[in-house]
Every structure is written in C-alpha cells, then in structure tokens.
Design a protein around this motif. Sequence first.
Motif, PDB file in Angstrom:
ATOM      1  N   ALA A 101     -22.187 -28.348 -32.877  1.00 17.72           N
ATOM      2  CA  ALA A 101     -21.199 -27.380 -32.759  1.00 17.72           C
ATOM      3  C   ALA A 101     -19.947 -27.645 -33.439  1.00 17.72           C
ATOM      4  N   GLY A 132     -21.434 -25.314 -27.832  1.00 14.28           N
ATOM      5  CA  GLY A 132     -22.654 -24.980 -28.059  1.00 14.28           C
ATOM      6  C   GLY A 132     -23.196 -24.732 -29.438  1.00 14.28           C
ATOM      7  N   VAL A 134     -25.276 -22.113 -31.621  1.00 13.59           N
ATOM      8  CA  VAL A 134     -25.922 -21.142 -31.393  1.00 13.59           C
ATOM      9  C   VAL A 134     -26.362 -20.449 -32.851  1.00 13.59           C
ATOM     10  N   PRO A 175     -30.288 -21.452 -27.831  1.00 14.22           N
ATOM     11  CA  PRO A 175     -29.055 -22.301 -28.093  1.00 14.22           C
ATOM     12  C   PRO A 175     -28.866 -23.267 -26.768  1.00 14.22           C
ATOM     13  N   ALA A 178     -24.953 -23.625 -24.334  1.00 18.29           N
ATOM     14  CA  ALA A 178     -24.111 -22.502 -24.531  1.00 18.29           C
ATOM     15  C   ALA A 178     -23.636 -21.826 -23.437  1.00 18.29           C
ATOM     16  N   GLY A 185     -20.349 -19.721 -19.899  1.00 10.67           N
ATOM     17  CA  GLY A 185     -20.018 -20.083 -21.298  1.00 10.67           C
ATOM     18  C   GLY A 185     -19.520 -21.657 -21.547  1.00 10.67           C
ATOM     19  N   ASN A 189     -18.704 -21.939 -28.462  1.00  7.55           N
ATOM     20  CA  ASN A 189     -19.750 -21.885 -29.081  1.00  7.55           C
ATOM     21  C   ASN A 189     -19.747 -21.470 -30.543  1.00  7.55           C
ATOM     22  N   CYS A 191     -21.204 -19.793 -33.282  1.00  5.53           N
ATOM     23  CA  CYS A 191     -22.417 -18.762 -33.386  1.00  5.53           C
ATOM     24  C   CYS A 191     -22.759 -18.472 -34.913  1.00  5.53           C
ATOM     25  N   TYR A 219     -25.684 -14.887 -20.221  1.00  2.92           N
ATOM     26  CA  TYR A 219     -26.424 -15.895 -20.510  1.00  2.92           C
ATOM     27  C   TYR A 219     -27.632 -16.064 -19.439  1.00  2.92           C
TER      28      TYR A 219
END
Length: 434
Positions: A101, A132, A134, A175, A178, A185, A189, A191, A219
């Motif tokens: 990340a 995270g 993603v 992911p 994440a 969260g 993240n 993404c 999530y």
Amino acid sequence: MPIDFDLTARQKKLKAVAREFAREVLRPAAERADALPDPQAAFCELKPVYEQATAAGFSTMFLPEEYGGGGASTVDFLVAIEELCAVDPGFPTVLLVNGLALMPVLWFGSEAQREQWIGRATADTRGDFLAGWVVSERGGTANFDHPSPQAGIQLVADHDRARGEYVVNGEKHWPCNAGGWDLRGADVNLCVVRTDRTKGGKEALSALLVERGTPGIEYSVIDKMAHRTCQNVTMTFRGVRVPEQNLIAEGDGDLLINRNFTWSAPIASIAAVAVARGAYEFALKWAKTYTGGGSRPIIDHQAVGHLLAEVAAKIEAGRYLCWKAAHYADTHDGQGHALGGMNKTFCGDLMQSVVFDCMRVVGVNALDRKFPMARYYRESMVFPLYDAGNLAMQRRRTWGVMADAAFTPDTFVDGDPLVFTKSMEGYGVVPENG
C-alpha cells in the motif's frame, strides 16, 4: 565485486532478532488465532503481536529513513520475513501488505503525499497503523491490462470536477488489511480504480488513497482455510467520495500493479521457502528420533535420507533465487519484473511439493493436529494462488519481458538493467474479438 552469499553482521543480528521474536512472541499467539472459528477474531488476536512488531521496527523497516522508516533493503526484509514465516506466514503478510500500500506512494506519489501517508505510518507509536492494498476483484484481476473497458478492473472512479472529488462505485474482493482492526477501515487503503470508462487497462487505471472513516464503504471478512492471522475482506463502494488530491499514478495504474507485484514477489517467495523450511525442520527432527517400529531411526533408511536430501536442496535453491530477485530489484530501482515472476512461480509451486514430501517422511502422524504438519500443508496451498497468482499474472509478466527485443538470457545473470514498459503488458490477454 565478487558474487557473495554471505550475510553481513547486521543481517545476522536481524535474523537472530527476528527468529527470537517469531518463536517467543508470534508462535503462541498464531497457534491460538489459527484455532479460532471467527476470522476477524483470529486477525485481532495478533494485535498485541503487531504492536510489538511495530516497536521492534518490523512494520516500517522497508520504508526510507528520510520518511522515518528503517531504510532496510529488500534483501534485509527477506532475512526477517523468512524467520517470521517459518513460524506463521499469515502475520508477516500484514507487514507485506503495508508495503504494497505504501511503496507505490514512494514511486508514484507527490512529495506532499509521501510526507502525509508514509510519515503517518512511521510516526505510529501505538502499533495499530494499517495500510491496505486494494486491487483484486470478484471477477479476477489477472487481466487488469485487458484492452476492453468492460474487462479487467471495474471499480470505477468518476471525476466530479466541480467538487474536486472522485466518486467510487463497485466492489473489491480479497484485499488484505483493508477492513482494519475494527472493520471500519485501514488507516489508508490504496485502491486501484478505473478512472476512464472508455479506455483499456493500459490507459484507464489509476489509484486512490482512501482514508479510514470514508463514508459509503462496507467490509465483509472472508473466512479462509489458511493465513488466518491476516485479514482479507470484500469491500463494497457505494457513492464513495475521495478528494482528487488523493489520486496517484493517473493512467499508470497498470504499471503500479506490475511494479508492486515485482517488489512483493521475492517476499512472497521467501514466505513459501520459510513454510517449507518449517516443515523440513520438523521432518528432519522426526526422522532422527522416530523408528516406525524398527530398531533404528528412519533417517537411516535410504528412501528417507534421499528424500530429505532433495527437500533440503530445493529449499536452498529457492532461498537463493529469492535473494537474487531482491538484490536485482534493490540494485535497479524496483525493476526485475520477469525475475520476480520467475521467483514467485518457482518457489510457490515447488515449496508446496516440498511440504508434501516432508509429510511423507512423517507419515500418517502428519495428519495429527497436535503436530504442525497439517497447518504447514494448509499454509503451503496459499502461495501458488495469492500475490498475483502463479497460473496467470506472474507468468504473464515474465512472458512479456522475455518477448521484448531488449531481453536476453544473460540479462539477469549479468545483472544488466532492463526497464519494464507498457509494451511488455497484455501478453496472454484475449481481446473481445479474439
């Protein structure tokens, strides 16, 4: 400079510290967590371990010193990760994903983004900062560079220029990190999103840094057979608004994906080696003490001795390929996409068979859950499947580089530089009219 496989004094100390941490801190918590039926509870069981790992510098050791990180090379990180994964490969995946990340922020982000997000990670004193990665989606991610706008990444981010935001809709599946410790969260993240609905994967992909607490995201934790000490989730985005200053790698999300999986390839590979090593260490000790009802330990039998010799050789070969791939990436600023792909597929596939051979040495007792072999077997199943998947994306990256006119069979043995370009992408993708 001669070819050198010797660890430095600093690396040997790092290895010793990581081994002690793995055996004294990680092992008991991982054993408890693996037995828990609730996957989120299993992940949270490792929170105290994560706090101690942060205090020891493991969670940000791969980040540059100028941003508060440990300044470790990829080879250094491998030395530590092998020791942790020999005990439990799930927890080190949490550390790896922090890198997946945050490293793209170094490569593609602005100086302000580096100071904000990397600085926030390295300033963590409580030991709870998570990042995270993603990218994966329910329909698969191997064809992220597909030329059709209707294939590949389908998490769409539409630019609302009037409000200076991107509006994100869609779903991500698998992911890691994440969801965060409380399923509200991760702290950030990264993404990978489609920012152009009209173009293919080589032009349409970008990445957004989505901060914890951003409204509109749900999530759902995935219940896995292995790697239960790390978290994987399904993320659903419904009208999620992200500030446009959180955009990175605009139109180059494809290159971000490829470079990220090049960085992670030797790390995932050394994890596979480590799990095989753990199984081998148990099988070797077993063979030296177990008689199978005979008069001598079974290691005195030729079949067992030969099999253990092959196992040991495969583990050594896998480890040195990991070091080579990591060293090349360190030397050539994150390049080595083909070498990383070779490393990941070779170790992920081979180490799975090594663990099975170790089970053959132990025999039917390998099925007894009071011994670690059943868990090693479950964990070994992960490596050919995760981190870009051996059957598709990793081999496609290697293929694309090898097909390039600049590549020769001497590229990696000579340590020559070879920059990955968009022209190396798209191999193996079948267009709509194909």
